[in-house]
Design a protein around this motif. Structure first.
Motif, PDB file in Angstrom:
ATOM      1  N   LEU A   1       0.826  -1.211   0.000  1.00  0.00           N
ATOM      2  CA  LEU A   1       0.000   0.000   0.000  1.00  0.00           C
ATOM      3  C   LEU A   1       0.860   1.260   0.000  1.00  0.00           C
ATOM      4  O   LEU A   1       0.582   2.219  -0.729  1.00  0.00           O
ATOM      5  N   PHE A   2       1.918   1.256   0.783  1.00  0.00           N
ATOM      6  CA  PHE A   2       2.820   2.421   0.877  1.00  0.00           C
ATOM      7  C   PHE A   2       3.419   2.724  -0.500  1.00  0.00           C
ATOM      8  O   PHE A   2       3.414   3.860  -0.962  1.00  0.00           O
ATOM      9  N   TYR A   3       3.893   1.692  -1.175  1.00  0.00           N
ATOM     10  CA  TYR A   3       4.510   1.869  -2.495  1.00  0.00           C
ATOM     11  C   TYR A   3       3.471   2.362  -3.512  1.00  0.00           C
ATOM     12  O   TYR A   3       3.725   3.286  -4.291  1.00  0.00           O
ATOM     13  N   TYR A   4       2.296   1.780  -3.467  1.00  0.00           N
ATOM     14  CA  TYR A   4       1.212   2.111  -4.390  1.00  0.00           C
ATOM     15  C   TYR A   4       0.792   3.581  -4.250  1.00  0.00           C
ATOM     16  O   TYR A   4       0.791   4.326  -5.213  1.00  0.00           O
ATOM     17  N   VAL A   5       0.486   3.994  -3.048  1.00  0.00           N
ATOM     18  CA  VAL A   5      -0.016   5.380  -2.883  1.00  0.00           C
ATOM     19  C   VAL A   5       1.075   6.415  -3.090  1.00  0.00           C
ATOM     20  O   VAL A   5       0.821   7.503  -3.588  1.00  0.00           O
TER      21      VAL A   5
ATOM     22  N   GLU B   1       3.795   6.111  -5.102  1.00  0.00           N
ATOM     23  CA  GLU B   1       4.132   6.211  -6.528  1.00  0.00           C
ATOM     24  C   GLU B   1       3.016   6.910  -7.298  1.00  0.00           C
ATOM     25  O   GLU B   1       3.278   7.700  -8.190  1.00  0.00           O
ATOM     26  N   LEU B   2       1.766   6.607  -6.945  1.00  0.00           N
ATOM     27  CA  LEU B   2       0.635   7.191  -7.688  1.00  0.00           C
ATOM     28  C   LEU B   2       0.114   8.466  -7.034  1.00  0.00           C
ATOM     29  O   LEU B   2      -0.808   9.092  -7.541  1.00  0.00           O
ATOM     30  N   GLU B   3       0.703   8.821  -5.898  1.00  0.00           N
ATOM     31  CA  GLU B   3       0.299  10.013  -5.140  1.00  0.00           C
ATOM     32  C   GLU B   3      -1.212  10.018  -4.871  1.00  0.00           C
ATOM     33  O   GLU B   3      -1.881  11.047  -5.010  1.00  0.00           O
ATOM     34  N   ILE B   4      -1.733   8.844  -4.489  1.00  0.00           N
ATOM     35  CA  ILE B   4      -3.154   8.736  -4.214  1.00  0.00           C
ATOM     36  C   ILE B   4      -3.516   9.494  -2.939  1.00  0.00           C
ATOM     37  O   ILE B   4      -2.815   9.413  -1.940  1.00  0.00           O
ATOM     38  N   GLY B   5      -4.596  10.239  -3.008  1.00  0.00           N
ATOM     39  CA  GLY B   5      -5.090  10.934  -1.819  1.00  0.00           C
ATOM     40  C   GLY B   5      -4.338  12.195  -1.468  1.00  0.00           C
ATOM     41  O   GLY B   5      -4.620  12.839  -0.458  1.00  0.00           O
ATOM     42  N   LYS B   6      -3.355  12.580  -2.315  1.00  0.00           N
ATOM     43  CA  LYS B   6      -2.576  13.774  -1.992  1.00  0.00           C
ATOM     44  C   LYS B   6      -3.395  15.015  -2.353  1.00  0.00           C
ATOM     45  O   LYS B   6      -3.885  15.142  -3.468  1.00  0.00           O
ATOM     46  N   LYS B   7      -3.500  15.889  -1.377  1.00  0.00           N
ATOM     47  CA  LYS B   7      -4.338  17.077  -1.647  1.00  0.00           C
ATOM     48  C   LYS B   7      -3.477  18.302  -1.860  1.00  0.00           C
ATOM     49  O   LYS B   7      -2.402  18.354  -1.374  1.00  0.00           O
TER      50      LYS B   7
END
Ligand code: 8HG
Length: 292
Positions: free
Chosen positions: A280-284, A286-292
């Motif tokens: 999950l750490f690598y996924y978010v 790399e894809l910057e998921i949830g970054k506001k």
């Protein structure tokens, strides 16, 4: 997996679930540097080696069969069935399945406890390039010179005795920032109290966590990273800003405190929480998921 000896190295033929970029860039280690040819050169266990993947073969350069058997097999966690592990995790939920597919070649390295202790003290409130730089400075200044590889000098991570040569000011010179005093006091504690960090590998997870919290500069998150990457505590669930975001975005966690979030993750993913956390750490990140 077949092992072939070549000049100054070995080749592992037919390796699955091992992607150098995933292993070395997923946040668990700080001394593996991507080279221009896409391979990774790293210092670990007092040695410098280079790892690359060609087809289904993993090449490890600057090593021997003996070192592979005594050190690298365990370091790269080659005894674990990642296929089965990933299958289990993917069954948990759709988001975790996506994260596992994205980082399919991640393996959790079995790194040295002492090195993880100091490295993750440096990691607190810090960005990865700065963490890498500080660890490199510390190693160059206080670690033993290993040798020259492909035209560059490499230094081992300092032992506690090596690092005890540094004053708080010296450590600040190495760009460790406000963590200088924590490194200093932790090193002193390890030496003065004759603490054997290798023995932490055999401890119950909760006791290991409790013992790690006794070191200056080690909070719950830092302790969880040390336990996961340096002490084989695979149920650890380190919650940093990225993991917090993922728990809120994907798992309906409210804006709860970090200790609550930690418990939430451990309960949700059980004994493999550390692996789930890493995919999950690598996924978010790399894809910057949830970054506001
Ligand atoms: O692998 C990691 N997991 C988590 N949860 N946090 C990590 C890992 N690696 C790593 O460096 N961190 C922390 O994230 C340290 C630092 O606070 C921040 C850097 O992005």
């Amino acid at each position: 997996m077949k092992i072939k000896e070549v000049e100054n190295g070995i080749i592992l033929e037919g390796v699955e679930d091992f992607e150098p970029a995933h292993v070395f860039d997923c946040g668990q280690c700080f001394r593996w540097i991507r080279q221009d040819d896409g391979s990774y050169t790293g210092v670990a266990m007092g040695r410098v080696i280079n790892v690359s993947k060609l087809g289904d073969d993993i090449h490890i350069d600057n090593t021997s069969l003996e070192d592979f058997e005594n050190i690298w097999y365990e370091y790269f966690d080659l005894g674990r069935d990642y296929k089965a592990l990933k299958k289990d995790l993917a069954k948990h939920d759709e988001n975790l399945k996506k994260a596992v597919d994205f980082g399919q070649g991640i393996r959790i390295l079995q790194q040295d406890g002492w090195e993880m202790l100091i490295s993750f003290i440096i990691s607190s409130n810090n960005r990865i390039p700065m963490i890498q730089r500080a660890i490199n400075n510390i190693s160059e200044s206080y670690g033993r010179k290993i040798g020259t590889y492909r035209g560059q000098d490499y230094y081992a991570f300092p032992t506690p005795e090596d690092l005890a040569q540094a004053s708080i000011e010296d450590l600040r010179e190495c760009k460790t920032g406000f963590r200088d005093k924590y490194i200093y006091h932790t090193t002193r504690a390890v030496l003065d109290e004759k603490i054997d960090l290798k023995a932490f590998v055999g401890m119950e997870p909760e006791l290991c966590h409790k013992e790690l919290l006794k070191f200056k500069g080690v909070g719950a998150k830092v302790a969880d990273c040390i336990a996961l990457f340096g002490m084989r505590k695979y149920n650890s669930f380190p919650v940093d800003v990225w993991v917090k975001r993922v728990m809120q975005e994907f798992y309906g966690a409210d804006d709860m405190s970090l200790p609550k979030m930690r418990k939430y993750g451990m309960d949700l993913f059980g004994e493999d929480a550390g692996f789930a956390q890493q995919y999950l750490f690598y996924y978010v990140r790399e894809l910057e998921i949830g970054k506001k």
